[in-house]
Design a protein around this motif. Structure first.
Motif, PDB file in Angstrom:
ATOM      1  N   PRO A   1       0.825  -1.220   0.000  1.00  0.00           N
ATOM      2  CA  PRO A   1       0.000   0.000   0.000  1.00  0.00           C
ATOM      3  C   PRO A   1       0.859   1.269   0.000  1.00  0.00           C
ATOM      4  CG  PRO A   1      -0.039  -1.061   2.148  1.00  0.00           C
ATOM      5  CD  PRO A   1       0.669  -1.995   1.231  1.00  0.00           C
ATOM      6  N   GLU A   2       2.124   1.144   0.359  1.00  0.00           N
ATOM      7  CA  GLU A   2       2.978   2.326   0.468  1.00  0.00           C
ATOM      8  C   GLU A   2       3.535   2.764  -0.897  1.00  0.00           C
ATOM      9  OE1 GLU A   2       3.844  -0.684   0.805  1.00  0.00           O
ATOM     10  OE2 GLU A   2       5.811  -0.928  -0.123  1.00  0.00           O
ATOM     11  N   ARG A   3       3.412   1.915  -1.880  1.00  0.00           N
ATOM     12  CA  ARG A   3       4.050   2.254  -3.161  1.00  0.00           C
ATOM     13  C   ARG A   3       3.200   3.215  -3.973  1.00  0.00           C
ATOM     14  NH1 ARG A   3       7.231  -3.155  -5.326  1.00  0.00           N
ATOM     15  NH2 ARG A   3       8.370  -3.450  -3.373  1.00  0.00           N
ATOM     16  N   LYS A   4       3.859   4.207  -4.543  1.00  0.00           N
ATOM     17  CA  LYS A   4       3.178   5.172  -5.383  1.00  0.00           C
ATOM     18  C   LYS A   4       3.249   4.685  -6.826  1.00  0.00           C
ATOM     19  CE  LYS A   4       3.134  10.114  -5.728  1.00  0.00           C
ATOM     20  NZ  LYS A   4       1.670  10.155  -5.857  1.00  0.00           N
ATOM     21  N   LEU A   5       2.131   4.618  -7.467  1.00  0.00           N
ATOM     22  CA  LEU A   5       2.123   4.160  -8.856  1.00  0.00           C
ATOM     23  C   LEU A   5       2.415   5.334  -9.793  1.00  0.00           C
ATOM     24  CD1 LEU A   5      -0.986   1.816  -8.644  1.00  0.00           C
ATOM     25  CD2 LEU A   5       1.423   1.301  -8.211  1.00  0.00           C
ATOM     26  N   LEU A   6       2.739   5.012 -11.015  1.00  0.00           N
ATOM     27  CA  LEU A   6       3.021   6.059 -12.007  1.00  0.00           C
ATOM     28  C   LEU A   6       1.716   6.640 -12.550  1.00  0.00           C
ATOM     29  CD1 LEU A   6       5.949   4.400 -13.960  1.00  0.00           C
ATOM     30  CD2 LEU A   6       6.071   6.283 -12.318  1.00  0.00           C
ATOM     31  N   ALA A   7       1.800   7.867 -13.005  1.00  0.00           N
ATOM     32  CA  ALA A   7       0.652   8.499 -13.645  1.00  0.00           C
ATOM     33  C   ALA A   7       1.131   9.063 -14.982  1.00  0.00           C
ATOM     34  CB  ALA A   7       0.078   9.589 -12.753  1.00  0.00           C
TER      35      ALA A   7
END
Lengths: 347, 347, 347
Positions: free
Chosen positions: A313-319
């Motif tokens: 849950p801590e990982r930021k995905l790319l946009a």
């Protein structure tokens, strides 16, 4: 995270033919059935007598009868009667605003005082005799926004659906995303390419040559809470593409209603609306079968993606630019959530 | 509780034939595949784009391509490219030291800076043309140390494998356990007994009489983290037993690589290496099938034992002489854990 | 919530024919088997050596032998022997008072010092040659008190068992509940009605006309902890009903022993005892099959009711006159729980 003060597709009419249907929508356990005069009704799936699921009961004279001890429930959640009992003081259960419209049963799972049937979207293709529709339902174990992402970025067709609607040129064509009020539109146009298998079949089915270059388009339209209508098609190249006259093209609308079940699962109502040969039921069945196979290819990917996100849950995905459709849709949903969670101010 | 700074068997080469393999090792979700030049590679099973499992993708030109939107991942966890994207700033994912050696793919799931391929054990039987090997893989729902216990105390053959390799004399013969550095060796020798069914068949297969008394031996060798090699065999009685000349005996090495998946499950790579008739592939298949059936008999026992231990974490188990092999192996593992959790001192 | 200082039906004799049976009763993992002289025994399903389940072992000379490494357990939970070991100092495991009586194996899962076989209920129908019994076992995922409720309110027959024993007149006939010490009795009498299918078949099986009006009765008797015996039957109308002479009626006793497994699951021993044609084994089998089908109709309702109650623990259920049998039974159980949890006062 899903808005509850809105209309969702709950089921299709055939699902409540003859007997009640128990289904969880936005965390609410609901039983859907046909009440008086065949009008659809929805109440909590919980008998106030002993907690039995009302969905195991049956309908008699427009009222839902509990299949355990015969309590008769009204469409408003008030007990009507029970054999040998005075039911006046019995507790009520929740009831839900529900509407049958455009070939679907719609439910408002949130604050019932706010339910306004006028907010149900109008679906031209469901009403006009020039259109035909066929579709189905999948239960998918991932949160509904992952499905919105999926449908607002059709780049995945090249990979997930390589043998049917995918082709390398999708990848290579840039997408444009724009926001029009609460509508998010992501478009992709490909010119002078060869059609992939699904579209070759559609051209042939439409009496058109399938071995000549075409222009292809995908116009994905998100409207909250989770409807994604995608205009898709091909036209013989050089005839205007998306705007070509009917005799040059094969096109349709991919219809997606995405209804949250829990925080990590949803009901996926998929289908295709077309405005050619609308009377051809065999064609409707053929398209439906093909689409069902294609759309089932997304399931494993989405469910394992969900598992990965729950682990990290801590990982930021790319946009990226291709993600703009999904990101903008999420932004609209966040605004809705803020509005839903803000107490109304007196006028 | 398992060391992570060590080599484990992750899979066999056939498991990554043609497509990537997703597998959890020591709590890490990893995708294994053949990269450039067929060299095995291993990275996190998590696409940095949107969290999709990379194991659903494919390999192109030595790079793993995400099966969702086409991100191309390098063997070092750095993104190589993505259609229509500049990927320079993309986040990396973890990559794992991985080696193909002795017929297995080995992975180092812990601190990658410490991974030294020279620490992979040398397996004579896997390299010499005088030996043949056949084996398989089971997924077992118990912690890996219960499997080590199982293999370091072959008393259980009498009970769990009564119809194949078990016999009363195993019970009655004392065991000796000694520790040689980090190796733990438990030996049992039985003299002048009748061979059980499996070994009778092995004697016949080796052209030896099966109806005469034999000397039988079991020498279990544990090396950390979780390899158990067991020298097993029978020789016509009175010819030196374990040390008998080849014409009097049938013998082989039971090979066990035990790879933790989670705290309560593991991957069990089992097999048998033999130095007789190494060219006889049919014999290899026959032995493999028989061993597979026998080793599957342990599963229910181990999984229910695990369930019992989870219910009663407060209970102290017995540590008898027959358990010495398992206990000493656990002691070696505890020392490894201490070392692994102690920060390195500057020199 | 269940009393543990009492006798429950644990299994039937055929379930321990030849091999031990592992079963959880009131949260206790127990292994049942035939010890010395065929006498039934019950100990914890946990080998003190390494925690293996003893239920995977076998019985030798009246002692349970662990199927992992051969530890021999006595019926009192004390280790008898183990190959090559001195077992004097080995820890004991729990043992359970257990009795074989009236065709069932009974266990006392709580404080063993209090176990008194004289408290096992006497079952006339199980001992007299004038009676025959047939029954079965279901595992149901709901707490045992929901099953007591079910059996103490047969109103549900009209709904759940509409095609066999249900009929509208059940609903319409009032029930009477009275408490006699710790026994709770709920009675319902219906006069001059037509019998439903199951009872028409019973009349015919008894050589009686099935197309004439009958008087029907249901007398449900709960005794703690969870035994429900139901006298059911029909008599040609006007001959005394429940008290009619045998030549006018078809009647039997529905037998229900409900044994908690966990807080939300139980073992349901159901059956029927009859005092007509007791020697007719084919009739016993036919009745058993029919009853098995009918009683299986309750399962889905009970399990979904349980799920609903777990979702809404805050909701208060109704306590109508038809629920009085279940409510009074719960009251008796609560008194038992208070007694069980109150330390004994010195005399």
């Amino acid at each position: 995270m899903y808005p509850k003060n809105t209309w969702y597709v709950a089921c299709t009419p055939d699902e409540i033919d003859g007997k009640p249907l128990g289904r969880q929508i936005c965390g609410e356990k609901i039983v859907f059935y046909r009440g008086a005069g065949g009008k659809v009704a929805a109440v909590e799936d919980f008998c106030p007598h002993r907690g039995a699921p009302l969905s195991l009961g049956f309908v008699r004279d427009g009222n839902l009868v509990c299949g355990y001890h015969g309590l008769e429930m009204g469409c408003d959640g008030k007990v009507v009667s029970m054999p040998g009992q005075r039911t006046r003081g019995f507790p009520c259960i929740g009831s839900y605003a529900v509407e049958e419209r455009h070939g679907f049963i719609w439910v408002w799972p949130g604050d019932q005082a706010l339910a306004d049937p006028a907010q149900i979207p109008y679906l031209e293709w469901a009403e006009s005799p020039e259109w035909a529709y066929g579709g189905g339902l999948y239960h998918i174990n991932c949160e509904y926004r992952l499905m919105i992402d999926n449908l607002m970025d059709l780049t995945h067709e090249t990979y997930v659906h390589a043998s049917s609607i995918g082709q390398k040129e999708i990848d290579e064509a840039p997408v444009t995303t724009r926001v029009n009020g609460e509508e998010v539109i992501t478009s992709r146009y490909m010119e002078n390419i060869m059609a992939p298998p699904f579209w070759r079949a559609a051209l042939r089915g439409n009496g058109l040559a399938d071995d000549v270059p075409v222009d292809r388009w995908q116009v994905c339209r998100f409207t909250p809470p989770s409807h994604v209508m995608i205009e898709v098609g091909v036209a013989h190249a050089g005839n205007g593409g998306y705007d070509a006259a009917p005799q040059y093209k094969a096109s349709s609308i991919v219809v997606d209603f995405i209804t949250p079940e829990t925080e990590t699962s949803h009901w996926y109502f998929w289908g295709m609306a077309r405005n050619f040969k609308p009377e051809d039921k065999e064609l409707t069945a053929t398209i439906r079968e093909g689409q069902g196979k294609i759309f089932n290819e997304d399931r494993e990917m989405l469910e394992l993606q969900q598992a990965n996100l729950l682990r990290h849950p801590e990982r930021k995905l790319l946009a990226l630019n291709i993600d703009a459709g999904g990101m903008q849709s999420r932004r609209v949903l966040e605004q809705w959530m803020v509005k839903e969670n803000t107490p109304e101010q007196p006028a």
